[in-house]
Design a protein around this motif. Structure first.
Motif, mmCIF file in Angstrom:
data_model
loop_
_atom_site.group_PDB
_atom_site.id
_atom_site.type_symbol
_atom_site.label_atom_id
_atom_site.label_comp_id
_atom_site.label_asym_id
_atom_site.label_seq_id
_atom_site.Cartn_x
_atom_site.Cartn_y
_atom_site.Cartn_z
ATOM 1 N N ASP A 20 0.817 -1.205 0.000
ATOM 2 C CA ASP A 20 0.000 0.000 0.000
ATOM 3 C C ASP A 20 0.854 1.260 0.000
ATOM 4 N N PHE A 21 2.158 1.114 0.271
ATOM 5 C CA PHE A 21 3.101 2.209 0.119
ATOM 6 C C PHE A 21 3.917 1.909 -1.143
ATOM 7 N N VAL A 22 3.667 2.649 -2.213
ATOM 8 C CA VAL A 22 4.334 2.369 -3.481
ATOM 9 C C VAL A 22 5.208 3.559 -3.862
ATOM 10 N N ASP A 23 6.159 3.297 -4.775
ATOM 11 C CA ASP A 23 7.095 4.337 -5.200
ATOM 12 C C ASP A 23 7.743 4.980 -3.980
ATOM 13 N N THR A 24 8.317 4.134 -3.122
ATOM 14 C CA THR A 24 8.941 4.598 -1.887
ATOM 15 C C THR A 24 10.437 4.771 -2.102
ATOM 16 N N ARG A 25 10.963 5.903 -1.687
ATOM 17 C CA ARG A 25 12.385 6.199 -1.825
ATOM 18 C C ARG A 25 12.936 6.749 -0.514
ATOM 19 N N LEU A 26 13.918 6.056 0.041
ATOM 20 C CA LEU A 26 14.637 6.538 1.219
ATOM 21 C C LEU A 26 16.059 6.862 0.785
ATOM 22 N N SER A 27 16.487 8.081 1.029
ATOM 23 C CA SER A 27 17.799 8.535 0.565
ATOM 24 C C SER A 27 18.622 9.034 1.748
ATOM 25 N N PHE A 28 19.763 8.397 1.950
ATOM 26 C CA PHE A 28 20.738 8.849 2.955
ATOM 27 C C PHE A 28 21.947 9.366 2.182
ATOM 28 N N ALA A 29 22.205 10.664 2.282
ATOM 29 C CA ALA A 29 23.212 11.303 1.436
ATOM 30 C C ALA A 29 24.288 11.982 2.273
ATOM 31 N N ILE A 487 27.135 50.597 -1.648
ATOM 32 C CA ILE A 487 25.929 50.046 -2.267
ATOM 33 C C ILE A 487 26.229 48.622 -2.732
ATOM 34 N N ALA A 488 25.345 47.682 -2.406
ATOM 35 C CA ALA A 488 25.535 46.290 -2.804
ATOM 36 C C ALA A 488 25.438 46.169 -4.321
ATOM 37 N N GLN A 489 26.467 45.588 -4.913
ATOM 38 C CA GLN A 489 26.540 45.429 -6.362
ATOM 39 C C GLN A 489 26.798 43.962 -6.706
ATOM 40 N N PRO A 490 26.266 43.485 -7.839
ATOM 41 C CA PRO A 490 26.600 42.119 -8.255
ATOM 42 C C PRO A 490 28.077 42.002 -8.585
ATOM 43 N N SER A 491 28.682 40.946 -8.114
ATOM 44 C CA SER A 491 30.102 40.708 -8.318
ATOM 45 C C SER A 491 30.305 39.244 -8.662
ATOM 46 N N PHE A 492 31.223 38.966 -9.582
ATOM 47 C CA PHE A 492 31.442 37.595 -10.030
ATOM 48 C C PHE A 492 32.091 36.750 -8.939
ATOM 49 N N GLU A 493 31.629 35.502 -8.843
ATOM 50 C CA GLU A 493 32.283 34.511 -7.999
ATOM 51 C C GLU A 493 33.254 33.698 -8.850
ATOM 52 N N LYS A 494 34.008 32.836 -8.204
ATOM 53 C CA LYS A 494 34.886 31.943 -8.943
ATOM 54 C C LYS A 494 34.043 31.007 -9.810
ATOM 55 N N PRO A 495 34.427 30.808 -11.062
ATOM 56 C CA PRO A 495 33.591 30.009 -11.961
ATOM 57 C C PRO A 495 33.693 28.508 -11.738
ATOM 58 N N HIS A 496 34.713 28.065 -10.995
ATOM 59 C CA HIS A 496 34.942 26.629 -10.837
ATOM 60 C C HIS A 496 34.156 26.097 -9.635
ATOM 61 N N ALA A 497 33.527 24.932 -9.826
ATOM 62 C CA ALA A 497 32.841 24.262 -8.729
ATOM 63 C C ALA A 497 33.069 22.767 -8.863
ATOM 64 N N LEU A 498 33.475 22.150 -7.772
ATOM 65 C CA LEU A 498 33.684 20.705 -7.723
ATOM 66 C C LEU A 498 32.835 20.163 -6.590
ATOM 67 N N GLY A 499 31.970 19.220 -6.908
ATOM 68 C CA GLY A 499 31.073 18.690 -5.886
ATOM 69 C C GLY A 499 30.974 17.179 -5.951
ATOM 70 N N PHE A 500 30.357 16.612 -4.921
ATOM 71 C CA PHE A 500 30.167 15.172 -4.906
ATOM 72 C C PHE A 500 28.879 14.843 -4.156
ATOM 73 N N ASN A 501 28.280 13.718 -4.518
ATOM 74 C CA ASN A 501 27.107 13.171 -3.845
ATOM 75 C C ASN A 501 27.357 11.694 -3.581
ATOM 76 N N MET A 502 27.218 11.287 -2.348
ATOM 77 C CA MET A 502 27.307 9.878 -1.970
ATOM 78 C C MET A 502 25.976 9.498 -1.325
ATOM 79 N N LEU A 503 25.286 8.523 -1.933
ATOM 80 C CA LEU A 503 23.956 8.184 -1.470
ATOM 81 C C LEU A 503 23.829 6.689 -1.223
ATOM 82 N N LEU A 504 23.100 6.372 -0.196
ATOM 83 C CA LEU A 504 22.624 5.014 0.031
ATOM 84 C C LEU A 504 21.110 5.089 -0.086
#
Length: 508
Positions: A20-29, A487-504
């Motif tokens: 009765d519980f369908v399409d169930t997803r448990l994510s530990f990240a 006065i707050a002005q838009p300013s560029f951030e560093k363009p490089h981003a490195l990320g990771f996701n580890m999931l059970l």
């Protein structure tokens, strides 16, 4: 908790067919969207590595056929009943479907997920999968949509804008299904506040479509709809009634060999019929040989919005989208190509407009979103391991106003001139500085490059370990910092981003 307890008692009082519980997803990240940044250094904020993840940990080519990020812990409570009617050829069925979504705080959100009542009639001599059906959605008809890839689908509950959510968006669908073709027609209604009379009024939406399989390997589909969206709130406050209406058409061609024509799970109606056991997250099968599908989809929409150049007038605003999906499987190899085109009007279609209920001023420079992504993976059956990779290039949508966006009648030097605004998704904006580089050229949206390495290790039929490491080069990242005038002005951030996701993940 009272609702959950009641649901549990109902579940115990009747047999649980296929769960009765369908399409169930448990994510530990355990994840970090950018190891080069610490908290407070970027917009949006990027804390260091932590347990948990969300939409910020995904890339532009992810989740093409679903509304979820993949990091959620959720389930669908489905109480389903199917019975033959008292009349020959007629079958009745109903499904109470409730989305159970866990929040990061630990609280639980319950929401109707297109519960339905359906009547199916099969005339004498028709095949088992043919018939006439009438489906009623008492609370939400969101799964009854137009379009085919979820990323560019439309006509769900949001088509009436978020102002309709509180009262729900019920609807009905009538469909005829034959061996090689189908056709449907339906309608939805919503209650939305009329800002002129300060009372709720009924808004209507109508939908129709058809599909045809001229050959076993080819499917052609098309659909269209018309929806009311109420009146422009800003003009109503000034005593002007300006209706907002929308309409559009979508079409798709699919060529497939060795695989059926698929659809997003977010379009399907949930059931736990013991005669039709559904396994939403069964492990991938590799029967050997070559199988592939190619689909091309397009949508053309239009809606009336307030004219920013002429007070009290509405003008039509066009919106267009195209999607390409190519998928192939050769023995233990899988390959895929995704391509997308969305103009800015399509991205903001359900808001509607940018700013809301308003067309773009005359002379605005508009640029659409476009991306292409390719990927492949290979399955090692003895290890139950599937490593892969994805690379993609995106040109994000952007606009540049013909007039200064900020500053008032006497703006300081830092707020003069127009700016380029990058629109990454619905109401997700990045404002670029006025000028760029040593030559003080106009800042324009730059292409975004992303690459991702992936692996999936199936530990059982329901539990898997998933890993992703991705790199993104994005020169459109900005945050606000004070200039020499304070006065707050838009300013560029560093363009490089490195990320990771580890999931059970557990899926069943």
């Amino acid at each position: 908790m009272r609702t959950l307890a009641l649901t549990g008692l109902m579940t115990l009082s009747a047999p649980a067919w296929a769960g009765d519980f369908v399409d169930t997803r448990l994510s530990f990240a355990f994840a970090d969207d950018n190891v080069f940044a610490n908290a407070g250094e970027t917009t949006p904020n990027s804390p260091t590595a932590r347990f948990g993840g969300g939409i910020q940990n995904t890339q532009f080519y992810d989740n093409f056929n679903t509304r979820f990020s993949g990091f959620e812990t959720l389930s669908n409570i489905v109480l389903y009943k199917k019975m033959p009617a008292f009349f020959e050829g007629l079958t009745t069925e109903a499904g109470l479907t409730v989305l159970l979504l866990e929040q990061p705080s630990g609280s639980i959100t319950l929401r109707d997920n297109s519960s339905y009542i359906r009547l199916n009639y099969r005339p004498p001599g028709w095949n088992e999968n043919e018939g006439l059906s009438l489906t009623g959605f008492p609370v939400s008809a969101d799964r009854f949509r137009l379009g085919y890839a979820y990323r560019i689908s439309w006509g769900g509950s949001g088509i009436f804008t978020t102002r309709a959510n509180a009262a729900g968006v019920p609807g009905a669908k009538l469909q005829i299904t034959r061996d090689k073709w189908y056709a449907f027609a339906g309608a939805k209604t919503a209650l939305v506040l009329n800002d002129l009379i300060k009372e709720q009024e009924t808004l209507y939406g109508f939908m129709a479509g058809a599909g045809w399989d001229p050959f076993e390997t080819l499917r052609l589909e098309a659909g269209g709809g018309y929806f009311q969206k109420g009146i422009v709130p800003g003009l109503a406050a000034l005593g002007v009634e300006a209706p907002v209406n929308s309409a559009g058409v979508s079409a798709q061609a699919v060529y497939h060999v060795g695989v059926p024509v698929g659809t997003s799970v977010d379009f399907k109606l949930y059931k736990n019929d013991p005669d039709v056991y559904q396994r939403f997250f069964a492990p991938e099968q590799y029967p050997g040989g070559l199988a592939y599908s190619v689909s091309v989809e397009g949508s053309y929409l239009v809606q009336t919005l307030s004219d920013p150049d002429v007070f009290g007038r509405t003008v039509p605003q066009e919106a267009k989208a195209l999607a390409l999906q190519m998928r192939a499987k050769l023995d233990y190899w899988r390959f895929h190509v995704l391509g997308l085109y969305r103009d800015l009007s399509f991205i903001q279609f359900e808001v509607p407009g940018l700013p809301p209920f308003s067309d773009f001023p005359e002379g605005t420079e508009l640029n659409p979103e476009m991306f292409i992504a390719v990927g492949a993976d290979y399955h090692f059956p003895a290890l139950h391991l599937t490593p892969g990779f994805i690379v993609g290039v995106q040109q994000p949508a952007s606009f540049r106003s013909p007039e200064p966006l900020f500053g008032g009648n006497n703006p300081p030097p830092g707020l003069t001139g127009t700016r380029t605004v990058v629109v990454r998704d619905v109401n997700t904006l990045s404002i670029l500085p006025t000028t760029c580089g040593d030559d003080n050229d106009v800042c324009l949206a730059e292409p975004i490059i992303s690459a991702k390495g992936t692996f999936r290790w199936d530990l059982s039929e329901s539990v898997a370990a998933v890993g992703e490491v991705y790199y993104t080069y994005d020169r459109n990242r900005t945050t606000f910092r004070d200039d020499v005038f304070g006065i707050a002005q838009p300013s560029f951030e560093k363009p490089h981003a490195l990320g990771f996701n580890m999931l059970l993940q557990a899926r069943f």
